[in-house]
Design a protein around this motif. Structure first.
Motif, PDB file in Angstrom:
ATOM      1  N   UNK A 270       0.936  -0.924  -0.188  1.00  0.00           N
ATOM      2  CA  UNK A 270       0.147   0.081   0.288  1.00  0.00           C
ATOM      3  C   UNK A 270       0.995   1.175  -0.311  1.00  0.00           C
ATOM      4  N   UNK A 271       2.102   1.405  -0.418  1.00  0.00           N
ATOM      5  CA  UNK A 271       2.862   2.040  -0.120  1.00  0.00           C
ATOM      6  C   UNK A 271       2.952   3.352  -1.165  1.00  0.00           C
ATOM      7  N   UNK A 272       3.054   3.978  -1.297  1.00  0.00           N
ATOM      8  CA  UNK A 272       2.968   5.176  -2.423  1.00  0.00           C
ATOM      9  C   UNK A 272       4.702   5.561  -2.897  1.00  0.00           C
ATOM     10  N   UNK A 273       4.787   5.220  -4.589  1.00  0.00           N
ATOM     11  CA  UNK A 273       5.998   5.761  -4.538  1.00  0.00           C
ATOM     12  C   UNK A 273       5.568   6.866  -6.098  1.00  0.00           C
ATOM     13  N   UNK A 274       7.033   7.002  -6.299  1.00  0.00           N
ATOM     14  CA  UNK A 274       7.264   8.080  -7.619  1.00  0.00           C
ATOM     15  C   UNK A 274       7.502   7.454  -8.592  1.00  0.00           C
ATOM     16  N   UNK A 275       8.801   6.633  -8.810  1.00  0.00           N
ATOM     17  CA  UNK A 275       8.490   5.613 -10.191  1.00  0.00           C
ATOM     18  C   UNK A 275       8.975   4.876  -9.289  1.00  0.00           C
ATOM     19  N   UNK A 276       7.582   3.393  -9.325  1.00  0.00           N
ATOM     20  CA  UNK A 276       7.406   2.475  -8.958  1.00  0.00           C
ATOM     21  C   UNK A 276       8.187   1.403 -10.014  1.00  0.00           C
ATOM     22  N   UNK A 277       7.810   1.823 -11.750  1.00  0.00           N
ATOM     23  CA  UNK A 277       8.404   0.626 -12.761  1.00  0.00           C
ATOM     24  C   UNK A 277       9.842   0.736 -12.896  1.00  0.00           C
ATOM     25  N   UNK A 278      10.938   2.264 -12.448  1.00  0.00           N
ATOM     26  CA  UNK A 278      11.632   2.053 -12.911  1.00  0.00           C
ATOM     27  C   UNK A 278      11.587   3.045 -14.335  1.00  0.00           C
ATOM     28  N   UNK A 279      10.656   3.758 -14.683  1.00  0.00           N
ATOM     29  CA  UNK A 279      10.060   3.876 -16.613  1.00  0.00           C
ATOM     30  C   UNK A 279      10.545   5.677 -16.728  1.00  0.00           C
ATOM     31  N   UNK A 280      10.790   7.050 -15.603  1.00  0.00           N
ATOM     32  CA  UNK A 280      10.220   7.654 -15.106  1.00  0.00           C
ATOM     33  C   UNK A 280      11.582   8.768 -15.719  1.00  0.00           C
ATOM     34  N   UNK A 281      12.282   7.784 -14.334  1.00  0.00           N
ATOM     35  CA  UNK A 281      13.830   8.343 -13.976  1.00  0.00           C
ATOM     36  C   UNK A 281      14.681   8.498 -14.610  1.00  0.00           C
ATOM     37  N   UNK A 282      15.375   9.140 -15.294  1.00  0.00           N
ATOM     38  CA  UNK A 282      17.180   8.214 -16.189  1.00  0.00           C
ATOM     39  C   UNK A 282      17.799   7.670 -14.868  1.00  0.00           C
ATOM     40  N   UNK A 283      17.481   7.979 -14.254  1.00  0.00           N
ATOM     41  CA  UNK A 283      18.116   8.047 -12.707  1.00  0.00           C
ATOM     42  C   UNK A 283      17.537   6.811 -12.156  1.00  0.00           C
ATOM     43  N   UNK A 284      16.411   6.290 -12.216  1.00  0.00           N
ATOM     44  CA  UNK A 284      15.644   5.211 -11.878  1.00  0.00           C
ATOM     45  C   UNK A 284      15.680   4.127 -13.255  1.00  0.00           C
ATOM     46  N   UNK A 285      16.279   4.080 -14.599  1.00  0.00           N
ATOM     47  CA  UNK A 285      16.247   3.832 -15.170  1.00  0.00           C
ATOM     48  C   UNK A 285      17.401   3.063 -15.505  1.00  0.00           C
TER      49      UNK A 285
END
Length: 340
Positions: A270-285
């Motif tokens: 039930x947590x809230x994540x900003x980029x849960x799919x590792x796809x929105x931000x270059x740093x997440x990718x």
């Protein structure tokens, strides 16, 4: 003096990866401390019945640690929970929410939760790599006033405790050693050398985060309050980008281990994540690529060597190696479920 030498030469340097020179100097009480001391002198019945102090950061591990100690402890009034929060808004609100839930559900008192605030005021140094020493120092200071043997519980899963770098770029000061076994061993020695009867305990040293969830003494309550726990290394990330509330970034290693553990622990996330799919931000990718690279190069036959990456492991090597293997498998199970 020998304790000070150990402290100066090894303890903080191992924690942060920096070279330190520490000088001790006397100082008097500031006005706020004088008033606090005067108030304390007027207390007729001081509460020194505390026998256990549990570190309480507001993270998922500390939440499980608190739940377990509250579930197992018969005399809950003998427990003290010590927290720390900095200048941002992403930590205290989670601590407060959990505290309210614990008070309501377990009947503990407000004064059993002590929250210490400390943040950078000035200067060029803005890292927080040494904050855990301050965090522990708060609890040690409180424990030292009880004039009895105190258990200091530091609840943290063993995989994060080892904190083995997943990439070469995470070596040195980029990889915190907050609860590394070697670090804890040095801290315990320092405490004993100072003549303090305080025993450090991490009940989850050989548990993955997922195993902590599976073995939690109150899983139903944990599911209810899961949303109020914060594991992210930079919880203000979303707020700084226009979001109205604090949330997990979703891609840092603590967030990733958290999501893997919730999957392993068979809870609804039930947590809230900003980029849960590792796809929105270059740093997440890039983070996802790092995790995938680490898993692709994971060799279970060399774990006894790999566990030495963040610091010396000279005792229970086989147990730590097995822990690391289970932790990496837990991480792999989650990452293979993510569509990127």
């Amino acid at each position: 003096m020998e304790s000070i030498k150990i402290f100066r030469r090894g303890y903080v340097e191992f924690l942060t990866g920096d070279h330190w020179t520490i000088k001790f100097r006397p100082r008097g009480y500031v006005e706020k401390e004088i008033k606090a001391r005067q108030r304390w002198k007027r207390v007729k019945n001081p509460n020194n019945d505390i026998t256990k102090i549990c570190m309480f950061s507001g993270g998922l591990d500390s939440c499980i640690g608190a739940l377990n100690v509250l579930s197992l402890q018969k005399n809950r009034e003998k427990l003290l929970f010590v927290s720390h929060y900095g200048g941002g808004k992403g930590t205290k609100e989670y601590q407060d929410a959990l505290k309210e839930k614990f008070i309501y559900f377990y009947g503990v008192k407000e004064e059993q939760f002590i929250q210490n605030h400390a943040s950078v005021i000035g200067g060029r140094e803005d890292t927080t790599r040494s904050r855990s020493f301050m965090f522990f120092a708060h609890a040690i200071a409180y424990a030292s006033t009880m004039n009895k043997s105190i258990e200091l519980i530091i609840p943290e899963n063993g995989l994060i405790s080892l904190n083995i770098p997943l990439a070469h770029t995470r070596l040195g000061s980029s990889s915190t050693r907050t609860t590394h076994p070697f670090y804890m061993k040095m801290l315990q020695k320092l405490i004993y050398d100072l003549g303090l009867d305080i025993r450090i305990i991490n009940p989850y040293q050989f548990k993955t985060k997922g195993e902590m969830i599976l073995e939690c003494k109150n899983r139903d309550f944990l599911q209810t309050i899961l949303v109020h726990t914060m594991s992210c290394s930079h919880p203000d990330y979303g707020r700084n980008r226009g979001m109205k509330y604090t949330m997990h970034c979703g891609y840092c290693l603590p967030c990733t281990i958290r999501k893997a553990a919730i999957l392993r622990g068979n809870l609804e996330d039930t947590s809230k994540y900003y980029d849960n799919s590792y796809s929105l931000l270059p740093v997440a990718k890039q983070a996802m690529k790092t995790y995938q690279y680490a898993l692709a190069n994971f060799d279970e036959s060399t774990t006894f060597l790999k566990i030495q990456s963040s610091g010396q492991i000279s005792e229970k090597v086989e147990e730590y190696a097995d822990l690391y293997s289970r932790g990496m498998k837990e991480l792999k199970q989650y990452l293979e479920s993510v569509n990127v």
